[in-house]
Enzyme design. Structure first.
Site, PDB file in Angstrom:
ATOM      1  N   GLY A  11       0.837  -1.206   0.000  1.00 37.63           N
ATOM      2  CA  GLY A  11       0.000   0.000   0.000  1.00 37.63           C
ATOM      3  C   GLY A  11       0.866   1.247   0.000  1.00 37.63           C
ATOM      4  N   ARG A  72       1.450  -5.093  -5.625  1.00 42.90           N
ATOM      5  CA  ARG A  72       1.487  -6.322  -4.835  1.00 42.90           C
ATOM      6  C   ARG A  72       1.934  -7.419  -5.797  1.00 42.90           C
ATOM      7  NH1 ARG A  72      -2.534  -3.403  -1.849  1.00 42.90           N
ATOM      8  NH2 ARG A  72      -1.704  -3.253   0.264  1.00 42.90           N
ATOM      9  N   ASP A 103       4.098  -4.103   6.509  1.00 48.76           N
ATOM     10  CA  ASP A 103       4.458  -5.382   7.124  1.00 48.76           C
ATOM     11  C   ASP A 103       4.802  -6.454   6.075  1.00 48.76           C
ATOM     12  OD1 ASP A 103       4.427  -7.123   9.613  1.00 48.76           O
ATOM     13  OD2 ASP A 103       2.986  -8.162   8.335  1.00 48.76           O
ATOM     14  N   THR A 125       3.872   2.764   5.742  1.00 48.10           N
ATOM     15  CA  THR A 125       2.462   2.338   5.735  1.00 48.10           C
ATOM     16  C   THR A 125       1.668   3.285   6.612  1.00 48.10           C
ATOM     17  OG1 THR A 125       0.909   0.653   6.536  1.00 48.10           O
ATOM     18  CG2 THR A 125       3.074   0.639   7.542  1.00 48.10           C
ATOM     19  N   ILE A 126       0.442   3.574   6.200  1.00 46.23           N
ATOM     20  CA  ILE A 126      -0.360   4.477   7.037  1.00 46.23           C
ATOM     21  C   ILE A 126      -0.882   3.770   8.290  1.00 46.23           C
ATOM     22  CG2 ILE A 126      -1.080   5.880   5.048  1.00 46.23           C
ATOM     23  CD1 ILE A 126      -3.885   4.540   5.339  1.00 46.23           C
ATOM     24  N   ASP A 127      -0.769   2.435   8.325  1.00 47.76           N
ATOM     25  CA  ASP A 127      -1.451   1.665   9.382  1.00 47.76           C
ATOM     26  C   ASP A 127      -0.817   1.755  10.776  1.00 47.76           C
ATOM     27  OD1 ASP A 127      -3.175   0.850   7.424  1.00 47.76           O
ATOM     28  OD2 ASP A 127      -2.305  -1.143   7.176  1.00 47.76           O
ATOM     29  N   ASP A 129       1.237  -0.260  12.070  1.00 53.78           N
ATOM     30  CA  ASP A 129       1.071  -1.599  12.639  1.00 53.78           C
ATOM     31  C   ASP A 129       2.386  -2.363  12.762  1.00 53.78           C
ATOM     32  OD1 ASP A 129       1.500  -1.883   9.944  1.00 53.78           O
ATOM     33  OD2 ASP A 129      -0.059  -3.361   9.605  1.00 53.78           O
ATOM     34  N   ARG A 162     -27.437  14.154  15.343  1.00 57.28           N
ATOM     35  CA  ARG A 162     -27.244  12.852  14.725  1.00 57.28           C
ATOM     36  C   ARG A 162     -25.952  12.191  15.262  1.00 57.28           C
ATOM     37  NH1 ARG A 162     -27.566  13.820   8.528  1.00 57.28           N
ATOM     38  NH2 ARG A 162     -29.798  13.495   8.814  1.00 57.28           N
ATOM     39  N   ARG A 171      -6.956  -2.720   9.669  1.00 56.95           N
ATOM     40  CA  ARG A 171      -7.554  -4.058   9.718  1.00 56.95           C
ATOM     41  C   ARG A 171      -7.270  -4.768  11.033  1.00 56.95           C
ATOM     42  NH1 ARG A 171      -6.663  -4.110   4.082  1.00 56.95           N
ATOM     43  NH2 ARG A 171      -4.549  -4.853   4.379  1.00 56.95           N
ATOM     44  N   ARG A 252      -4.861   7.472   1.967  1.00 59.63           N
ATOM     45  CA  ARG A 252      -3.514   7.089   1.520  1.00 59.63           C
ATOM     46  C   ARG A 252      -2.784   8.212   0.796  1.00 59.63           C
ATOM     47  NH1 ARG A 252      -3.990   1.446  -0.394  1.00 59.63           N
ATOM     48  NH2 ARG A 252      -4.062   0.218   1.493  1.00 59.63           N
TER      49      ARG A 252
HETATM   50  P1  ADP Z   1       2.190  -4.009   2.793  1.00 59.84           P
HETATM   51  O1  ADP Z   1       3.646  -4.046   2.517  1.00 59.84           O
HETATM   52  O2  ADP Z   1       1.600  -2.655   2.614  1.00 59.84           O
HETATM   53  O3  ADP Z   1       1.847  -4.671   4.122  1.00 59.84           O
HETATM   54  P2  ADP Z   1       1.308  -6.449   1.395  1.00 59.84           P
HETATM   55  O4  ADP Z   1       1.043  -7.207   2.658  1.00 59.84           O
HETATM   56  O5  ADP Z   1       0.332  -6.564   0.295  1.00 59.84           O
HETATM   57  O6  ADP Z   1       1.451  -4.872   1.652  1.00 59.84           O
HETATM   58  O7  ADP Z   1       2.751  -6.900   0.881  1.00 59.84           O
HETATM   59  C1  ADP Z   1       3.317  -6.324  -0.266  1.00 59.84           C
HETATM   60  C2  ADP Z   1       4.111  -7.347  -1.026  1.00 59.84           C
HETATM   61  O8  ADP Z   1       5.182  -7.833  -0.205  1.00 59.84           O
HETATM   62  C3  ADP Z   1       3.357  -8.589  -1.426  1.00 59.84           C
HETATM   63  O9  ADP Z   1       2.592  -8.415  -2.590  1.00 59.84           O
HETATM   64  C4  ADP Z   1       4.500  -9.567  -1.669  1.00 59.84           C
HETATM   65  O10 ADP Z   1       5.117  -9.289  -2.911  1.00 59.84           O
HETATM   66  C5  ADP Z   1       5.474  -9.180  -0.555  1.00 59.84           C
HETATM   67  N1  ADP Z   1       5.297 -10.052   0.625  1.00 59.84           N
HETATM   68  C6  ADP Z   1       4.281 -10.026   1.513  1.00 59.84           C
HETATM   69  N2  ADP Z   1       4.421 -10.992   2.450  1.00 59.84           N
HETATM   70  C7  ADP Z   1       5.552 -11.658   2.142  1.00 59.84           C
HETATM   71  C8  ADP Z   1       6.258 -12.768   2.713  1.00 59.84           C
HETATM   72  N3  ADP Z   1       5.811 -13.395   3.803  1.00 59.84           N
HETATM   73  N4  ADP Z   1       7.397 -13.168   2.105  1.00 59.84           N
HETATM   74  C9  ADP Z   1       7.859 -12.548   0.996  1.00 59.84           C
HETATM   75  N5  ADP Z   1       7.245 -11.502   0.417  1.00 59.84           N
HETATM   76  C10 ADP Z   1       6.125 -11.052   0.962  1.00 59.84           C
END
Ligand code: ADP
Length: 319
Positions: A11, A72, A103, A125-127, A129, A162, A171, A252
């Site tokens: 994201g 992604r 994450d 990330t904005i989350d 987390d 209201r 999430r 975002r």
């Molecule tokens: P964010 O980084 O915002 O949390 P995602 O969870 O969609 O977003 O992860 C982004 C990308 O990072 C995924 O599409 C994938 O390419 C990679 N990724 C996520 N989890 C793993 C993992 N456990 N091992 C390797 N690559 C990962």
């Protein structure tokens, strides 16, 4: 290291451009070359590589989104694709990598690190987390965007006597709801970390109306339920006037706040400082206002912490 790569993944978050800019300029000043990798891990597989010069990041510090694009990449969780990514990056002369993302993206960075490709993660990330850091890049800007909307919704909510449920992103971590609920003066904050039943929520709002509140805001994290579902329940079960608003992807976007630009710059500068010393397998963050770096495996293994004191305070000041 003579040449490093940089990518943004997952994201998007406001401040990613400021982080890319800091990475590029710090690396070049330190005698290294920088390759920008487009569309996250997908770009490592497609060899979507472009050299980044000093001027390639001009006029970006204030821009939301990411000039390198993000994506992604489902394949990247598989070991064989990670091997292809490493081979492609090595072929292009890269000896290290900075990954800016949430994450999931940092787990990708961890996988590369564990396979011997020195990688440093920046929490983008904005989350908010990621447990090892007090703040992630983009969180402050996203909260300010929500607050602007919350303040406006309050005006119309109170004019119409209201109660309005405002659904924000989050999430499994309710920080956007928690912080904007406090700063926006919400009557009730509903987050995944606290298990409130619908009937408890109903009771809270009825109690608020008995205490003389004729209107109010409920800030709800998306991970709990949909605002629409809760609105329908409250409309059915109470005589209160209830509406729902879902804040979407505007959370975002937008120009990063001063705080996020500072964080981005400090994170990028620090990340390159590590690679310059041939140190990989780290994530950078901020704790107690100090920029820190941690072992990537240890940092990502930390369990989710709930900010109990803030939640307790929110319940006091909303009385
Ligand atoms: P964010 O980084 O915002 O949390 P995602 O969870 O969609 O977003 O992860 C982004 C990308 O990072 C995924 O599409 C994938 O390419 C990679 N990724 C996520 N989890 C793993 C993992 N456990 N091992 C390797 N690559 C990962």
């Amino acid at each position: 290291m003579k040449r490093i790569g940089v990518l943004t993944s997952g994201g998007d978050a406001p401040g990613m451009n400021a982080a890319i800019r800091a990475v590029v300029r710090t690396a070049i000043v330190n005698g290294m070359e920088v390759i920008g990798i487009e569309r996250g891990y997908q770009g490592t597989l497609d060899k979507a590589f472009r050299p980044m010069g000093m001027r390639s990041v001009s006029d970006t510090v204030q821009r939301g989104g990411t000039i390198l694009r993000t994506a992604r990449c489902a394949d990247f969780v598989k070991s064989e694709y990670q091997d292809v990514a490493i081979a492609n990056m090595r072929e292009a002369g890269m000896e290290g990598l900075v990954v800016i993302g949430g994450d999931g993206s940092l787990r990708g960075a961890q996988a590369l690190s564990n396979k011997g490709f020195p990688t440093v993660g920046i929490p983008g990330t904005i989350d908010n987390d990621l447990e090892y850091t007090d703040y992630t890049l983009g969180f402050h800007t996203a909260c300010d965007t929500c607050l602007e909307a919350i303040d406006k919704i309050r005006d119309t909510s109170s004019s119409h006597d209201r109660f309005t449920i405002i659904e924000v992103m989050g999430r499994r971590c309710g920080d956007i709801a928690l912080y904007t609920g406090i700063a926006g003066g919400a009557e009730l904050i509903i987050i995944p970390e606290v298990n409130l039943t619908f009937s408890q929520i109903k009771k809270e709002l009825i109690d608020a109306s008995h205490k003389g509140k004729t209107s109010g805001l409920v800030v709800l994290a998306e991970g709990v339920c949909s605002a629409d579902e809760l609105m329908k329940y409250l409309q059915r079960e109470t005589k209160l006037s209830v509406r729902a608003t879902v804040l979407g992807h505007q959370q975002r976007g937008g120009s990063p706040t001063m705080r996020d630009r500072m964080l981005a710059t400090q994170f990028g500068y620090h990340a390159v400082g590590l690679l310059k010393k041939d140190i990989g397998n780290r994530v950078v963050g901020i704790r107690k206002e100090k920029i820190v770096d941690d072992d990537i495996d240890e940092a990502l293994a930390l369990p989710h912490k709930f900010k109990k004191e803030l939640y307790k305070m929110a319940n006091v000041v909303s009385q």
